[in-house]
Design an enzyme around this catalytic site. Structure first.
Site, PDB file in Angstrom:
ATOM      1  N   VAL A 271      -4.547 -48.469 -91.301  1.00 48.46           N
ATOM      2  CA  VAL A 271      -4.342 -49.849 -91.782  1.00 48.46           C
ATOM      3  C   VAL A 271      -4.445 -50.812 -90.597  1.00 48.46           C
ATOM      4  CG1 VAL A 271      -2.966 -49.454 -93.886  1.00 48.46           C
ATOM      5  CG2 VAL A 271      -1.825 -49.602 -91.683  1.00 48.46           C
ATOM      6  N   ALA A 272      -5.038 -50.338 -89.475  1.00 46.18           N
ATOM      7  CA  ALA A 272      -5.141 -51.208 -88.289  1.00 46.18           C
ATOM      8  C   ALA A 272      -6.474 -51.951 -88.316  1.00 46.18           C
ATOM      9  CB  ALA A 272      -4.978 -50.382 -87.024  1.00 46.18           C
ATOM     10  N   ARG A 273      -7.497 -51.357 -87.741  1.00 38.26           N
ATOM     11  CA  ARG A 273      -8.830 -51.953 -87.752  1.00 38.26           C
ATOM     12  C   ARG A 273      -9.858 -50.837 -87.859  1.00 38.26           C
ATOM     13  NH1 ARG A 273      -6.837 -55.721 -89.145  1.00 38.26           N
ATOM     14  NH2 ARG A 273      -6.829 -57.854 -88.355  1.00 38.26           N
ATOM     15  N   ASP A 297      -7.753 -48.637 -95.139  1.00 36.27           N
ATOM     16  CA  ASP A 297      -7.633 -50.012 -95.659  1.00 36.27           C
ATOM     17  C   ASP A 297      -8.612 -50.937 -94.944  1.00 36.27           C
ATOM     18  OD1 ASP A 297      -6.344 -52.149 -97.138  1.00 36.27           O
ATOM     19  OD2 ASP A 297      -5.333 -52.733 -95.273  1.00 36.27           O
ATOM     20  N   GLU A 302     -16.678 -55.339 -92.890  1.00 36.76           N
ATOM     21  CA  GLU A 302     -15.965 -55.640 -94.140  1.00 36.76           C
ATOM     22  C   GLU A 302     -16.673 -56.758 -94.889  1.00 36.76           C
ATOM     23  OE1 GLU A 302     -11.810 -56.229 -93.292  1.00 36.76           O
ATOM     24  OE2 GLU A 302     -11.558 -54.171 -92.621  1.00 36.76           O
ATOM     25  N   HIS A 321      -8.793 -53.858 -97.513  1.00 34.79           N
ATOM     26  CA  HIS A 321      -8.002 -54.610 -96.533  1.00 34.79           C
ATOM     27  C   HIS A 321      -6.830 -55.349 -97.212  1.00 34.79           C
ATOM     28  CE1 HIS A 321      -8.305 -56.606 -92.311  1.00 34.79           C
ATOM     29  NE2 HIS A 321      -7.049 -56.552 -92.710  1.00 34.79           N
ATOM     30  N   LEU A 322      -5.965 -54.548 -97.806  1.00 30.39           N
ATOM     31  CA  LEU A 322      -4.852 -55.117 -98.580  1.00 30.39           C
ATOM     32  C   LEU A 322      -3.519 -55.046 -97.839  1.00 30.39           C
ATOM     33  CD1 LEU A 322      -5.476 -53.729-102.217  1.00 30.39           C
ATOM     34  CD2 LEU A 322      -5.930 -56.018-101.315  1.00 30.39           C
ATOM     35  N   GLY A 323      -3.550 -54.567 -96.584  1.00 27.55           N
ATOM     36  CA  GLY A 323      -2.299 -54.330 -95.861  1.00 27.55           C
ATOM     37  C   GLY A 323      -1.346 -55.513 -95.886  1.00 27.55           C
TER      38      GLY A 323
HETATM   39  N1  LIG Z   1      -4.449 -53.930 -92.719  1.00 22.86           N
HETATM   40  C1  LIG Z   1      -3.833 -55.079 -92.608  1.00 22.86           C
HETATM   41  O1  LIG Z   1      -3.883 -55.910 -93.512  1.00 22.86           O
HETATM   42  C2  LIG Z   1      -3.053 -55.356 -91.396  1.00 22.86           C
HETATM   43  C3  LIG Z   1      -3.454 -54.846 -90.198  1.00 22.86           C
HETATM   44  N2  LIG Z   1      -2.748 -55.110 -89.061  1.00 22.86           N
HETATM   45  C4  LIG Z   1      -3.238 -54.508 -87.837  1.00 22.86           C
HETATM   46  O2  LIG Z   1      -2.304 -53.547 -87.389  1.00 22.86           O
HETATM   47  C5  LIG Z   1      -2.371 -53.440 -85.986  1.00 22.86           C
HETATM   48  C6  LIG Z   1      -0.980 -53.469 -85.398  1.00 22.86           C
HETATM   49  O3  LIG Z   1      -0.325 -54.684 -85.690  1.00 22.86           O
HETATM   50  P1  LIG Z   1       1.107 -54.994 -85.056  1.00 22.86           P
HETATM   51  O4  LIG Z   1       1.934 -53.782 -85.113  1.00 22.86           O
HETATM   52  O5  LIG Z   1       1.604 -56.222 -85.687  1.00 22.86           O
HETATM   53  O6  LIG Z   1       0.694 -55.284 -83.562  1.00 22.86           O
HETATM   54  P2  LIG Z   1       1.576 -55.055 -82.256  1.00 22.86           P
HETATM   55  O7  LIG Z   1       0.915 -55.800 -81.197  1.00 22.86           O
HETATM   56  O8  LIG Z   1       3.000 -55.304 -82.556  1.00 22.86           O
HETATM   57  O9  LIG Z   1       1.409 -53.481 -81.974  1.00 22.86           O
HETATM   58  C7  LIG Z   1       0.264 -52.918 -81.451  1.00 22.86           C
HETATM   59  C8  LIG Z   1       0.695 -51.802 -80.528  1.00 22.86           C
HETATM   60  O10 LIG Z   1      -0.462 -51.082 -80.119  1.00 22.86           O
HETATM   61  C9  LIG Z   1      -0.251 -50.664 -78.799  1.00 22.86           C
HETATM   62  N3  LIG Z   1      -1.488 -50.281 -78.139  1.00 22.86           N
HETATM   63  C10 LIG Z   1      -2.372 -51.053 -77.479  1.00 22.86           C
HETATM   64  N4  LIG Z   1      -3.371 -50.304 -76.994  1.00 22.86           N
HETATM   65  C11 LIG Z   1      -3.111 -49.034 -77.373  1.00 22.86           C
HETATM   66  C12 LIG Z   1      -3.772 -47.801 -77.164  1.00 22.86           C
HETATM   67  N5  LIG Z   1      -4.908 -47.737 -76.468  1.00 22.86           N
HETATM   68  N6  LIG Z   1      -3.224 -46.682 -77.675  1.00 22.86           N
HETATM   69  C13 LIG Z   1      -2.078 -46.749 -78.375  1.00 22.86           C
HETATM   70  N7  LIG Z   1      -1.397 -47.883 -78.589  1.00 22.86           N
HETATM   71  C14 LIG Z   1      -1.910 -49.008 -78.098  1.00 22.86           C
HETATM   72  C15 LIG Z   1       0.430 -51.840 -78.162  1.00 22.86           C
HETATM   73  O11 LIG Z   1       1.135 -51.448 -77.006  1.00 22.86           O
HETATM   74  C16 LIG Z   1       1.369 -52.281 -79.265  1.00 22.86           C
HETATM   75  O12 LIG Z   1       2.648 -51.708 -79.117  1.00 22.86           O
HETATM   76  C17 LIG Z   1      -3.281 -54.576 -85.530  1.00 22.86           C
HETATM   77  O13 LIG Z   1      -4.572 -54.064 -85.326  1.00 22.86           O
HETATM   78  C18 LIG Z   1      -3.315 -55.494 -86.698  1.00 22.86           C
HETATM   79  O14 LIG Z   1      -4.451 -56.251 -86.718  1.00 22.86           O
HETATM   80  C19 LIG Z   1      -1.613 -55.843 -89.076  1.00 22.86           C
HETATM   81  C20 LIG Z   1      -1.175 -56.405 -90.241  1.00 22.86           C
HETATM   82  C21 LIG Z   1      -1.878 -56.229 -91.502  1.00 22.86           C
HETATM   83  O1  LIG Z   2      -2.831 -59.515 -90.002  1.00 22.51           O
HETATM   84  C1  LIG Z   2      -3.753 -58.713 -89.864  1.00 22.51           C
HETATM   85  O2  LIG Z   2      -4.095 -58.230 -88.771  1.00 22.51           O
HETATM   86  C2  LIG Z   2      -4.500 -58.310 -91.018  1.00 22.51           C
HETATM   87  O3  LIG Z   2      -5.331 -57.434 -90.894  1.00 22.51           O
HETATM   88  C3  LIG Z   2      -4.334 -59.005 -92.284  1.00 22.51           C
HETATM   89  O4  LIG Z   2      -5.591 -59.527 -92.605  1.00 22.51           O
HETATM   90  P1  LIG Z   2      -5.758 -60.621 -93.761  1.00 22.51           P
HETATM   91  O5  LIG Z   2      -5.020 -61.825 -93.317  1.00 22.51           O
HETATM   92  O6  LIG Z   2      -5.190 -60.035 -94.993  1.00 22.51           O
HETATM   93  O7  LIG Z   2      -7.225 -60.848 -93.836  1.00 22.51           O
END
Ligand SMILES: NC(=O)C1=CN([C@@H]2O[C@H](COP(=O)(O)OP(=O)(O)OC[C@H]3O[C@@H](n4cnc5c(N)ncnc54)[C@H](O)[C@@H]3O)[C@@H](O)[C@H]2O)C=CC1
Ligand SMILES: O=C(O)C(=O)COP(=O)(O)O
Length: 587
Positions: A271-273, A297, A302, A321-323
């Site tokens: 659910v990251a990227r 996700d 996309e 991409h519903l996270g």
């Molecule tokens: N699918 C979705 O709709 C959503 C996706 N995301 C994605 O989830 C991911 C994480 O979001 P958050 O937790 O809010 O960010 P965050 O910044 O709080 O956490 C990211 C973590 O990844 C770590 N990191 C960086 N490089 C790394 C590596 N090479 N190996 C392992 N860990 C590493 C960082 O130290 C940090 O602790 C982001 O990519 C964000 O875009 C976030 C919200 C919704």
């Molecule tokens: O916050 C993030 O990193 C997300 O991936 C959420 O993406 P969205 O705002 O739903 O297009």
């Protein structure tokens, strides 16, 4: 305009250089001891390019003219962006260098209504002095819950069984799942979302390990997760859940090589990227059975192509991409980003700034008059330069009774840069692009802190700021110190920036309006003569100060004037016999 606004504002937006100078003067003339919100010229305009919750739109509408243009093509966005002060996007809009270039001159803020800013060209934004803010917290739980939802539904084949049953197939033996309890889950990226997933997985009875080179071990320990190396994490896990940002370092870290290190039958959730996985390698790993299942996700592109082998793979569960897409998260994100964008448009330094230093409001408020002083000293110093040598070395000396850790000089350095660069170029400089601009222009800005040992002086953050330009010629020899540098020093008195030293001369003149510096032979009657000429021409003198090295030798007169004297008046001053040189400086 207040000092804080000067940090992020673009005085040249849509203005000619003359207008920009006038705007800049108006800004500098504003009181600098507090940070009031200056009345905006007109309502700023905000372009919302992707669906944003109503509560956030309401916050925006109270401050700005808001246009929602959802689903624009890249060409439509390019055509529109220059008419807006701020742009708000989610993950579906690419804010490219081209977009930022098209917005240059007006676009000041890009708001990312969510966490990941991999769709925004941060370098290009920084170069353009465009602040990027995100909404990093409001969708954390939603993303973590979606990760858990995918984990559980993948393990129990929920989406495949659902589709089969709806197609009339009752297949109880085909969709036997696997249990979660007692299994090892590796969390890759132990940040906000990763740690929330860990907390929830512990509740499901899983053994949680995590890999994150930057996460504090005690935070992981407190949740009951063990931090391990990348190799150990991927080798031990039954389930691997990805929660790191997409960066050059994480791009395709899950590839043929890393899949080879995993247990056969491993299950992966993302659910990251999408870009952190080499998707072709994942298809190969799924086909070979190395990876038993994946739940995704997010995708490299996309939406993914309709014939994507990965999306259509029978062992893959997908969501579009519903996270972050829960009612609660979208409302929270909308408010979080709207507040950040409004704050940024007001010139405040947003707590969620991605490409600028975050400076707490109380620090900013305390430093406000010094921020103004730093810019004015920079402006004065650059206007004293003559010749073609170009400015290379700038030294800023801060004298303070405070502990060095208590003094954040990034703002002050940025404002000295602004003061030096803006009068001589068409570049506007703010806190976002100051260091980049200095580097581009080959300006080396060295900083030195001198401690002032008067304990009472620790009340104020700084005793004085000095700006020295080395290896340059001056159009006003009186500004050259004994060391051969152009030197101007100032301090804040009663909240107002004052010029206190020019070259070897001590003066005391408030830095408001404009300034005339004259060097003359120290003799009686000089103040009267100059004052008379200015008075006859209706130029109001706001301050006057004389400094000399020795009695009867040379002295300099610093005269603050409200209006800009015309050429004739200045020439008349220059013709007074004892006056050796003079210069008019715009603040
Ligand atoms: N699918 C979705 O709709 C959503 C996706 N995301 C994605 O989830 C991911 C994480 O979001 P958050 O937790 O809010 O960010 P965050 O910044 O709080 O956490 C990211 C973590 O990844 C770590 N990191 C960086 N490089 C790394 C590596 N090479 N190996 C392992 N860990 C590493 C960082 O130290 C940090 O602790 C982001 O990519 C964000 O875009 C976030 C919200 C919704
Ligand atoms: O916050 C993030 O990193 C997300 O991936 C959420 O993406 P969205 O705002 O739903 O297009």
């Amino acid at each position: 305009m207040s000092a804080s606004r000067a940090l992020l504002s673009n005085p040249q937006a849509g203005a000619s250089p003359t207008m920009a100078r006038a705007a800049s003067r108006a800004r500098l003339a504003a009181p600098s001891s507090s940070i009031p919100f200056a009345a905006p010229r007109a309502k700023p305009a905000v372009l919302v390019a992707e669906k944003l919750g109503e509560a956030g739109l309401e916050v925006l509408r109270q401050f700005a003219d808001v246009e929602c243009a959802y689903g624009m093509s890249p060409a439509e966005l390019l055509a529109k962006v220059s008419q807006f002060d701020a742009l708000i996007v989610r993950s579906g809009t690419k804010v490219t260098r081209e977009v930022l270039e098209a917005g240059r001159g007006r676009l000041r803020v890009v708001g990312r209504a969510g966490v990941g800013i991999d769709n925004v060209d941060l370098q290009a934004a920084t170069e353009a002095g465009c602040l990027v803010v995100n909404a990093p917290t409001a969708n954390t739980v939603a993303a973590a819950e979606h990760g858990i939802a995918l984990l559980a539904s993948m393990a129990r084949n929920v989406s495949q069984a659902d589709a089969a049953l709806k197609a009339g197939k009752w297949q109880r033996t085909k969709y036997v799942g696997v249990s979660l309890v007692g299994k090892t889950l590796a969390i890759m990226g132990f940040g906000k979302v990763g740690s929330e997933v860990a907390r929830r997985a512990k509740g499901l009875g899983m053994h949680v390990i995590a890999h994150d080179p930057y996460a504090p071990a005690d935070k992981a320990r407190a949740i009951g997760a063990e931090l391990v190396s990348f190799e150990e994490a991927v080798a031990k896990a039954d389930f691997i859940s990805l929660h790191m940002p997409l960066t050059p370092a994480t791009s395709k870290v899950f590839n043929d090589e890393s899949f080879a290190k995993m247990k056969t039958g491993v299950r992966i959730i993302n659910v990251a990227r999408g870009g952190v996985i080499d998707e072709d390698a994942l298809v190969r790993a799924l086909d070979s059975g190395k990876v038993a299942q994946a739940a995704l996700d997010v995708f490299t592109v996309e939406p993914p192509p309709k014939d994507s082998k990965l999306v259509l793979h029978e062992n893959v569960t997908v969501t579009p991409h519903l996270g972050a897409s829960t009612v609660e998260a979208q409302e929270g994100v909308a408010i979080e980003i709207a507040e950040a964008v409004v704050g940024a448009l007001r010139g405040e330094l947003a707590a969620t700034a991605v490409n600028a230093p975050m400076v707490p409001a109380e620090v900013l408020s305390e430093l406000a008059p010094y921020v103004s002083l730093a810019e004015k000293l920079g402006r004065l110093a650059v206007q004293l330069v003559a010749g073609e040598s170009g400015i290379k070395g700038v030294k800023v000396v801060y004298t303070s009774a405070r502990d060095p850790d208590d003094l954040d000089t990034r703002l002050l350095r940025a404002m000295v840069t602004k003061g030096i660069v803006e009068p001589v170029s068409s570049t506007f400089v703010n806190l976002v692009n100051a260091d980049y601009t200095a580097k581009q222009r080959g300006l080396r800005i060295a900083e030195e802190r001198v401690s002032h040992d008067n304990a009472a002086a620790a009340e104020s953050p700084l005793e004085s700021i000095q700006v020295r330009l080395s290896n340059v010629q001056s159009k006003f020899a009186g500004a050259i110190s004994t060391g051969g540098d152009i030197v101007v020093t100032g301090r804040v008195k009663y909240g107002i920036p004052h010029l206190t030293v020019v070259g070897p001369y001590e003066v005391d003149v408030s830095l408001e309006g404009n300034l005339i510096l004259c060097r003359q032979i120290d003799q009686p009657g000089m103040i009267g003569k100059v004052g008379n000429i200015l008075g006859q021409r209706n130029v109001n003198v706001s301050f006057m100060s004389v400094g000399r090295t020795f009695r009867g030798k040379q002295a300099i007169m610093a005269i603050g004037v409200d209006e800009e004297p015309d050429k004739e008046t200045l020439e008349k001053i220059g013709k007074i016999p004892a006056i050796e040189e003079f210069v008019f400086l715009e603040l």
